[in-house]
Design a protein around this motif. Structure first.
Motif, mmCIF file in Angstrom:
data_model
loop_
_atom_site.group_PDB
_atom_site.id
_atom_site.type_symbol
_atom_site.label_atom_id
_atom_site.label_comp_id
_atom_site.label_asym_id
_atom_site.label_seq_id
_atom_site.Cartn_x
_atom_site.Cartn_y
_atom_site.Cartn_z
ATOM 1 N N GLY A 1 22.035 25.732 24.604
ATOM 2 C CA GLY A 1 21.088 26.152 25.725
ATOM 3 C C GLY A 1 20.961 25.705 27.053
ATOM 4 O O GLY A 1 20.159 25.818 27.836
ATOM 5 N N TYR B 1 30.548 32.520 28.128
ATOM 6 C CA TYR B 1 30.844 31.840 26.868
ATOM 7 C C TYR B 1 32.145 32.450 26.231
ATOM 8 O O TYR B 1 32.905 33.480 26.893
ATOM 9 C CB TYR B 1 29.647 32.394 25.775
ATOM 10 N N ARG C 1 17.629 18.252 20.080
ATOM 11 C CA ARG C 1 17.329 19.696 20.096
ATOM 12 C C ARG C 1 15.942 19.798 20.476
ATOM 13 O O ARG C 1 15.027 18.872 20.303
ATOM 14 C CB ARG C 1 17.272 19.946 18.515
ATOM 15 N N ASN D 1 19.013 28.568 21.872
ATOM 16 C CA ASN D 1 18.872 28.109 23.095
ATOM 17 C C ASN D 1 18.166 26.512 22.756
ATOM 18 O O ASN D 1 17.891 25.931 23.885
ATOM 19 C CB ASN D 1 17.930 28.912 24.011
ATOM 20 N N SER D 2 17.806 26.456 21.677
ATOM 21 C CA SER D 2 17.064 25.009 21.476
ATOM 22 C C SER D 2 17.966 23.918 21.111
ATOM 23 O O SER D 2 17.699 22.946 21.212
ATOM 24 C CB SER D 2 15.941 25.322 20.434
ATOM 25 N N ALA E 1 17.686 34.043 19.415
ATOM 26 C CA ALA E 1 17.913 33.409 20.803
ATOM 27 C C ALA E 1 17.077 32.257 20.952
ATOM 28 O O ALA E 1 17.738 31.328 21.535
ATOM 29 C CB ALA E 1 17.896 34.564 21.642
ATOM 30 N N LYS E 2 16.009 32.327 20.669
ATOM 31 C CA LYS E 2 15.139 31.114 21.060
ATOM 32 C C LYS E 2 15.737 29.934 20.190
ATOM 33 O O LYS E 2 15.744 28.729 20.572
ATOM 34 C CB LYS E 2 13.877 31.203 20.696
ATOM 35 N N GLY F 1 26.130 31.558 33.334
ATOM 36 C CA GLY F 1 26.310 31.645 31.622
ATOM 37 C C GLY F 1 27.713 32.322 31.690
ATOM 38 O O GLY F 1 27.999 33.406 31.861
ATOM 39 N N THR G 1 26.441 36.472 28.493
ATOM 40 C CA THR G 1 25.189 35.962 27.647
ATOM 41 C C THR G 1 25.474 35.614 26.347
ATOM 42 O O THR G 1 26.347 35.803 25.801
ATOM 43 C CB THR G 1 24.322 37.178 27.617
ATOM 44 N N ILE G 2 24.706 34.629 25.699
ATOM 45 C CA ILE G 2 24.900 34.563 24.317
ATOM 46 C C ILE G 2 24.998 35.710 23.265
ATOM 47 O O ILE G 2 25.718 35.835 22.488
ATOM 48 C CB ILE G 2 23.617 33.372 23.756
#
Length: 846
Positions: free
Chosen positions: A777, A801, A695, A844-845, A840-841, A799, A809-810
């Protein structure tokens, strides 16, 4: 009145026995003592087991009007497939279709028939632990007689069911076993007795238990020393050289003489002052081998203070076992040994070895005139913990351009960021974003290094031509022409691009997605089998499914499909290929840990009611917990991989040797294994032991805020952050690992927006297995790959999903969540722009 057992039209039929589920029915008297029982079999006999599919369909409890009865009420059980360990859903409706009872039956729940006033009867559920406590019920005016109609074994042959009886008697319930309409057993029970229906036989069988044969441990305390074993492969450049973009990729002939095995025997914590190094290579090294340790970073990021290799003692050629003992003078392996007795600090000062020091290692394989390929290669950078043993994922501190800093020195990543336990990989500094999912697990055993690369060769082989899909590698003659009559693609890597997700679907024929087909009960389509295979090596193919286009509403798109050149199945499910990393760890989670997460009745009232899929083991027929696939339809990696060979490439294995063929279909190909068992085992090893990336941003305040929002929105109810693997998986690398996959591997109803119309096992059309989020991510760059000139490539993200790639997108993927996730979706929609960005951050981690 005591129950009276009546045997009518006893035909003496033999009981059908298999590994399927048994339907056991027991009557109890007013004191809750068993007084009569029956197990209805496939042929209607009283003591058998169903047809081997493990499925049982409840098909009704019907209240019939008896002598002197009042108004008739129909009481029906909804037709729901069940398997061993599954709970039955009971729905009671009146004659006007109004639902008056809807309940999931757990093991031990009882139907209680109570005599009411004026001839009415009540249907109740009683808590098994407190027989006098009514859980839920509704009195219905049913009339005088009640006949159980249904409990039918789904599948081929005669169905076991409680027949549509007309023999209802006043004040008594009658239960019948029937064979093709002929009543073979009749049981009568008095008013007020209880009925227990047990759907839990045979018991769920775990994949691994104490009887499994384990591979040797890779990191353990021997008493006098801490032992650490691992394996490695040859590399092109050094770990931190981002300007070359040539560290994480694979070289030509990577499976030929280019792996190595290591053992460190560390006596520091036991009062000693040395670390014995043993190093076995598949080919002789030249006169300038490199076993370098203690990072320097002076001059370049590939500089170390100590190169011990010229001091190593050499032995060979021959063959060496897992403990590096020579077992034969025949072979091409060589062994190198040395004892490290001191540490070197980042400032270059020498000091005694001590518990807690970190020793960075890079061992390079400079081969001495190998039979194929070039001769000089580098190795992987590992970080070793002195005194405690084990290799750990690392990150860099400092900037090499600032020589007064730590110059990109390696430090252990905090364990909370080890998504894959000790399989977790270090951060990537070679700037190769497309290669994130292709690496050996950090704790890969030396014994599995060679099987790992041999398995990788299987994944990258075209099973029509035998060609490797990476240039300058030799043809694999043994696997030419192995693709069967009908297939989707010719290699694993065609769909699992660089071990990541499949590429985004585009309008036109779909050759990189799986289209499952069948009837409304999930049985194979009679003219197509279980999967539509759009290509053929002989004659006409089964047909083609095309993405006709997209319909879009409120920024969300939904695919529209068309079938051409063959039968048009009424029931189908289009599925994209998922990433491969972490699958071995998911296989190693104990069944009990996953079952503990089930909440089919939503007992905690959070709106989430996950349940496990139960599937049949393709080798033994035993009921297993489903783990893999979009609907958890496969129980093990062997099952998943052999299934993909079978339906996706038409390649037969000893596990699944029959081609996918419908009951009315011809031109399916010949049964019998065509892939060698050794190749199947090696591919399983490869996929099992792919490392999971660590991560990122785990100390970033915005990402941490996003993590809190993730949990607060209820996302963690399904995307469970932390699980632990069990002690019995055969591979030591996967045992007893604390992992963070963000999944519960359970089925959840995601609402009509994501539903298809094809069930799979216990999964309905709207139910999907929670996909793991590790690697989320990184996945777009893996799938999209890189563009640009050699050594100057940049990510070209792709991307896509969800199960059919509809979400670009996520955020789109989140917005498609419904059903059990509706509450979480509402909380997401209520987030501010900054909160959504923080979430979102965090995602994506991973």
């Amino acid at each position: 009145m005591n129950p009276k057992l009546i045997t009518a039209l006893a035909l003496g039929l033999a009981c059908f026995r298999s590994a399927g589920s048994q339907v056991a029915i027991t009557f109890l008297d007013a004191q809750k003592n068993p007084i009569a029982g029956v197990a209805c079999s496939q042929n209607g006999g009283p003591s058998g087991v169903s047809d081997g599919t493990g499925k049982v369909t409840l098909d009704g409890i019907v209240a019939l009007r008896g002598p002197g009865a009042g108004t008739r009420r129909d009481v029906s059980l909804s037709r729901i497939p069940l398997e061993p360990g599954e709970r039955a859903r009971v729905t009671v409706s009146d004659t006007k279709g109004r639902k008056v009872l809807d309940r999931i039956l757990s093991q031990g729940d009882r139907f209680v028939f109570a005599q009411g006033t004026q001839g009415s009867r009540g249907l109740y559920f009683v808590d098994i632990s407190s027989p006098n406590r009514t859980l839920r019920g509704r009195r219905l005016d049913m009339g005088a007689g009640v006949v159980f109609e249904g409990i039918r074994a789904a599948g081929s042959g005669s169905a076991a069911f409680l027949g549509k009886g007309t023999a209802a008697m006043a004040d008594e319930a009658v239960i019948l076993c029937s064979n093709a309409g002929f009543v073979t057993q009749v049981y009568k029970v008095a008013d007020g007795s209880s009925l227990t229906v047990d759907f839990t036989k045979p018991k769920l069988v775990p994949l691994f238990d104490a009887a499994a044969t384990p591979e040797p441990e890779v990191h353990y305390d021997r008493g006098d020393a801490i032992i650490t074993q691992w394996g490695d492969r040859a590399r092109d450049r050094h770990a931190r050289e981002d300007q070359f973009q040539s560290y994480d990729h694979y070289l030509t002939h990577y499976w030929e003489h280019r792996t190595a095995r290591y053992i460190l025997t560390d006596r520091v914590a036991k009062g000693g002052n040395g670390i014995d190094v043993s190093w076995v290579t598949e080919w002789k090294l030249d006169n300038l081998p490199e076993f370098r340790a203690w990072y320097s970073g002076k001059g370049s990021v590939a500089q170390y203070y100590g190169n011990y290799a010229p001091r190593f003692a050499k032995e060979g050629p021959g063959t060496y076992d897992k403990d590096h003992r020579k077992i034969s003078d025949q072979g091409t392996q060589y062994k190198y040994t040395y004892t490290i007795t001191s540490a070197i600090g980042l400032d270059g000062s020498e000091r005694p070895l001590a518990v807690g020091q970190s020793m960075e290692i890079e061992a390079s394989q400079f081969l001495d005139a190998p039979p194929v390929g070039r001769d000089n290669y580098y190795g992987t950078v590992f970080l070793y913990e002195v005194g405690t043993g084990g290799l750990v994922p690392w990150y860099t501190v400092g900037d090499h351009a600032d020589q007064t800093s730590e110059r990109e020195n390696s430090h252990k990543i905090d364990e909370k960021a080890w998504l894959g336990g000790r399989t977790t990989l270090p951060y990537q500094y070679s700037d190769e974003p497309d290669n994130h999912f292709m690496q050996m697990a950090t704790n890969l055993s030396g014994s599995n290094a060679q099987p790992f690369v041999l398995g990788r060769r299987v994944l990258h082989t075209n099973f029509i031509t035998g060609a490797h899909d990476e240039p300058d590698n030799p043809i694999w003659e043994e696997n030419i022409g192995k693709v069967g009559t009908n297939y989707i693609s010719t290699s694993c890597n065609t769909c699992h691009v660089r071990n990541g997700r499949g590429t985004s679907p585009v309008p036109g024929a779909l050759y990189n997605m799986v289209v499952k087909v069948g009837d409304a009960n999930g049985n194979p389509h009679p003219k197509l089998g279980g999967v539509l295979q759009p290509q053929s090596t002989a004659g006409a193919a089964e047909g083609t499914v095309k993405l006709a286009g997209w319909t879009e509403s409120n920024g969300l798109r939904k695919p529209a499909y068309g079938f051409e050149g063959g039968p048009v199945p009424a029931n189908y499910s289009v599925r994209a290929t998922p990433q491969l990393v972490g699958m071995g760890l998911l296989e190693a989670i104990p069944e009990t840990a996953l079952q503990a997460l089930e909440d089919p009745d939503d007992a905690d009232g959070d709106g989430v009611s996950g349940r496990a899929n139960i599937v049949s083991d393709p080798k033994t027929g035993e009921p297993r917990l489903g783990r893999f696939g979009w609907k958890a339809g496969k129980a093990s990696l062997a099952h998943q991989i052999a299934g993909a060979f079978n339906t996706d490439m038409g390649v037969m294995t000893s596990l699944l040797p029959k081609p996918d063929c419908g009951s009315e279909q011809s031109n399916c190909g010949i049964a019998g294994a065509t892939l060698a068992d050794s190749s199947l085992r090696n591919l399983i090893t490869y996929i099992s032991l792919l490392g999971v990336r660590a991560r990122r941003d785990y100390q970033d305040p915005v990402a941490l805020q996003g993590e809190a929002l993730f949990s607060g929105a209820g996302c963690a109810a399904c995307h469970v952050a932390t699980l632990r693997t069990g002690p019995y998986h055969p591979k030591a690398e996967l045992r007893n690992q604390t992992i963070h996959p963000y999944t519960d591997l359970l089925l959840h109803d995601m609402g009509p927006g994501l539903a298809d119309n094809l069930p799979e096992g216990l999964a309905t059309g709207s139910e999907w297995r929670t996909p793991p989020l590790w690697g989320l991510g990184l996945s777009a760059c893996v799938t999209g790959g890189v563009v640009g000139p050699f050594q100057h490539q940049v990510c070209s993200p792709d991307g896509n999903y969800l199960h059919d790639g509809r979400a670009r997108t996520i955020e789109e993927a989140i917005l498609w969540h419904g059903g059990e996730a509706a509450g979480s979706l509402a909380k997401y929609k209520a987030m501010s722009q900054g909160e959504a960005a923080a979430l979102a951050k965090f995602l994506n981690s991973l």
